[in-house]
Design an enzyme around this catalytic site. Structure first.
Site, mmCIF file in Angstrom:
data_model
loop_
_atom_site.group_PDB
_atom_site.id
_atom_site.type_symbol
_atom_site.label_atom_id
_atom_site.label_comp_id
_atom_site.label_asym_id
_atom_site.label_seq_id
_atom_site.Cartn_x
_atom_site.Cartn_y
_atom_site.Cartn_z
ATOM 1 N N ASP A 30 -6.446 92.570 -24.062
ATOM 2 C CA ASP A 30 -7.785 92.086 -24.424
ATOM 3 C C ASP A 30 -8.734 92.193 -23.221
ATOM 4 O O ASP A 30 -8.301 92.229 -22.069
ATOM 5 C CB ASP A 30 -7.675 90.627 -24.899
ATOM 6 N N GLY A 33 -14.046 95.138 -23.620
ATOM 7 C CA GLY A 33 -15.501 95.058 -23.790
ATOM 8 C C GLY A 33 -16.132 94.254 -22.668
ATOM 9 O O GLY A 33 -17.124 94.683 -22.050
ATOM 10 N N HIS A 47 -12.722 100.563 -23.186
ATOM 11 C CA HIS A 47 -11.599 101.104 -23.964
ATOM 12 C C HIS A 47 -11.035 102.360 -23.292
ATOM 13 O O HIS A 47 -9.823 102.548 -23.230
ATOM 14 C CB HIS A 47 -12.043 101.435 -25.393
ATOM 15 N N SER A 75 -6.179 95.438 -34.300
ATOM 16 C CA SER A 75 -5.694 94.420 -35.234
ATOM 17 C C SER A 75 -6.266 94.660 -36.628
ATOM 18 O O SER A 75 -7.273 95.374 -36.787
ATOM 19 C CB SER A 75 -6.086 93.022 -34.750
ATOM 20 N N LEU A 141 12.746 103.955 -23.076
ATOM 21 C CA LEU A 141 11.853 102.892 -23.550
ATOM 22 C C LEU A 141 11.424 103.133 -25.002
ATOM 23 O O LEU A 141 11.065 104.242 -25.371
ATOM 24 C CB LEU A 141 10.590 102.891 -22.668
ATOM 25 N N ARG A 198 -0.922 88.184 -22.320
ATOM 26 C CA ARG A 198 -2.286 88.368 -22.839
ATOM 27 C C ARG A 198 -3.233 88.470 -21.654
ATOM 28 O O ARG A 198 -3.213 87.602 -20.764
ATOM 29 C CB ARG A 198 -2.713 87.226 -23.757
ATOM 30 N N ARG A 204 -4.841 82.224 -27.143
ATOM 31 C CA ARG A 204 -4.493 82.309 -28.563
ATOM 32 C C ARG A 204 -3.676 83.571 -28.801
ATOM 33 O O ARG A 204 -3.649 84.475 -27.962
ATOM 34 C CB ARG A 204 -5.738 82.303 -29.441
ATOM 35 N N SER A 206 -3.997 85.460 -31.734
ATOM 36 C CA SER A 206 -4.774 86.435 -32.524
ATOM 37 C C SER A 206 -3.921 87.216 -33.534
ATOM 38 O O SER A 206 -4.023 88.444 -33.640
ATOM 39 C CB SER A 206 -5.522 87.395 -31.582
ATOM 40 N N GLU A 217 8.323 83.906 -24.061
ATOM 41 C CA GLU A 217 7.624 83.236 -22.956
ATOM 42 C C GLU A 217 6.204 83.788 -22.911
ATOM 43 O O GLU A 217 6.003 85.004 -23.012
ATOM 44 C CB GLU A 217 8.341 83.537 -21.626
HETATM 45 C C1 IPE Z 1 -6.722 91.020 -30.123
HETATM 46 O O1 IPE Z 1 -7.925 91.031 -29.460
HETATM 47 C C2 IPE Z 1 -6.464 92.385 -30.742
HETATM 48 C C3 IPE Z 1 -6.157 93.437 -29.801
HETATM 49 C C4 IPE Z 1 -5.988 93.307 -28.525
HETATM 50 C C5 IPE Z 1 -5.990 94.755 -30.385
HETATM 51 P P1 IPE Z 1 -9.265 90.549 -30.187
HETATM 52 O O2 IPE Z 1 -10.361 90.717 -29.206
HETATM 53 O O3 IPE Z 1 -9.432 91.266 -31.480
HETATM 54 O O4 IPE Z 1 -8.938 89.034 -30.484
HETATM 55 P P2 IPE Z 1 -9.892 87.779 -30.652
HETATM 56 O O5 IPE Z 1 -10.994 88.178 -31.615
HETATM 57 O O6 IPE Z 1 -10.447 87.449 -29.289
HETATM 58 O O7 IPE Z 1 -9.000 86.696 -31.162
HETATM 59 C C1 IPE Z 2 -9.350 94.711 -26.523
HETATM 60 O O1 IPE Z 2 -10.573 94.529 -25.909
HETATM 61 C C2 IPE Z 2 -9.252 96.010 -27.290
HETATM 62 C C3 IPE Z 2 -9.319 95.838 -28.759
HETATM 63 C C4 IPE Z 2 -9.333 94.723 -29.411
HETATM 64 C C5 IPE Z 2 -9.353 97.061 -29.534
HETATM 65 P P1 IPE Z 2 -11.820 93.952 -26.684
HETATM 66 O O2 IPE Z 2 -12.549 95.103 -27.302
HETATM 67 O O3 IPE Z 2 -11.422 92.884 -27.625
HETATM 68 O O4 IPE Z 2 -12.678 93.368 -25.495
HETATM 69 P P2 IPE Z 2 -13.398 91.953 -25.448
HETATM 70 O O5 IPE Z 2 -12.369 90.921 -25.774
HETATM 71 O O6 IPE Z 2 -14.499 92.001 -26.460
HETATM 72 O O7 IPE Z 2 -13.890 91.836 -24.050
HETATM 73 MG MG MG Z 3 -11.213 90.885 -27.466
#
Ligand code: IPE
Ligand code: IPE
Ligand code: MG
Length: 257
Positions: A30, A33, A47, A75, A141, A198, A204, A206, A217
């Site tokens: 995560d 962005g 990304h 997701s 792996l 994470r 969380r 998610s 863990e």
């Molecule tokens: C979880 O991240 C999904 C992935 C890493 C692919 P999200 O950014 O979608 O999760 P939330 O919205 O913060 O729970």
């Molecule tokens: C995780 O990064 C990648 C995906 C969920 C595809 P995010 O795109 O959720 O980035 P943030 O959480 O908005 O910073």
């Molecule tokens: Mg995110």
């Protein structure tokens, strides 16, 4: 072809105890962005950088002799994002699947995917299927990508599968136990994750691997995924090595009633 690395020596040189490494690591990647926005760049730059970090993480797992790495890539809820971002993620995924073919072959990686196929563009599915079948006999792996994955959707699909078996008279409801449910999930045959990492600080899960992480863990870092380098990864592994996993039992019987 066996991996040319000696995982035990590699782990020791990295300051890790080879006997206390997780066998299955799951990662919620995560913060792509946020990483980009903090640098005044468009989200998709995060990304792009994230894909490089996937490569480095997979390589480190191969060197350490980890059995399985399961990465949350997209997701079931990520379809809610703007179409331009979803389209970018799908094309990045296709490019990743093409680019990783050499690594998959050279490192003897078995490539797998979990999640629903609906909605994934056909050209992405074709590359996915190619990598799955080309690496089916590999023994290093297991690299599992969670794509269009949702933990609840997975449980819904498992319940439907078992209900069908009951309807066909192949399964008596009283026979259903935890093994039946595990065997009906997308992850059938895989061991449960030992460690869930994470990035980007959210506390969380998610909708990730809800059934499978019962006794994983948890390790959360404030670093965003594009900043998850080998030193952060090793910090997670070192922390895991010091955990006392009791699975509801007692660590030792001294002092017991
Ligand atoms: C979880 O991240 C999904 C992935 C890493 C692919 P999200 O950014 O979608 O999760 P939330 O919205 O913060 O729970
Ligand atoms: C995780 O990064 C990648 C995906 C969920 C595809 P995010 O795109 O959720 O980035 P943030 O959480 O908005 O910073
Ligand atoms: Mg995110």
């Amino acid at each position: 072809m066996p991996s040319p690395h000696d995982p035990v020596q590699y782990a020791r040189a990295a300051g890790l105890d080879p006997d206390r490494l997780p066998r299955h690591i799951a990662v919620i990647m995560d913060g792509n962005g946020r990483w980009a926005v903090e640098r005044g760049k468009p989200r998709v730059e995060g990304h792009l950088r994230g894909a490089d970090v996937v490569r480095a993480t997979v390589t480190e797992c191969c060197k350490l002799g980890i059995d399985q790495l399961t990465l949350y890539c997209f997701s079931a809820e990520n379809w809610k994002r703007p179409k331009a971002e979803v389209d970018f993620l799908m094309s990045l995924l296709k490019q990743y699947l093409l680019d990783e073919r050499d690594l998959i072959r050279d490192e003897n990686i078995r490539f797998t995917v979990i999640g629903r196929r609906d909605g994934i563009p056909d050209d992405v599915l074709a590359e996915m299927d190619h990598n799955i079948s080309a690496s089916a006999g590999n023994t290093g792996l297991t690299l599992c990508l969670a794509i269009n994955y949702g933990g609840r959707t997975e449980i819904v699909d498992a319940v439907r599968k078992l209900a069908e078996e009951v309807r066909r008279g192949e399964l008596d409801p009283s026979q259903i136990d935890e093994d039946h449910i595990s065997g009906a999930l997308y992850t059938a045959g895989m061991r449960d994750p030992d460690l869930l990492i994470r990035t980007a600080g959210e506390m969380r899960v998610s909708n990730y691997l809800l059934w499978q992480i019962s006794y994983a863990e948890l390790w959360v870092t404030p670093k965003c995924w594009p900043d998850f380098d080998v030193s952060v990864f090793r910090a997670a592994l070192s922390d895991f090595a010091g955990r006392n996993r009791r699975f509801g039992g007692l660590a030792n019987v001294q002092g017991a009633v």
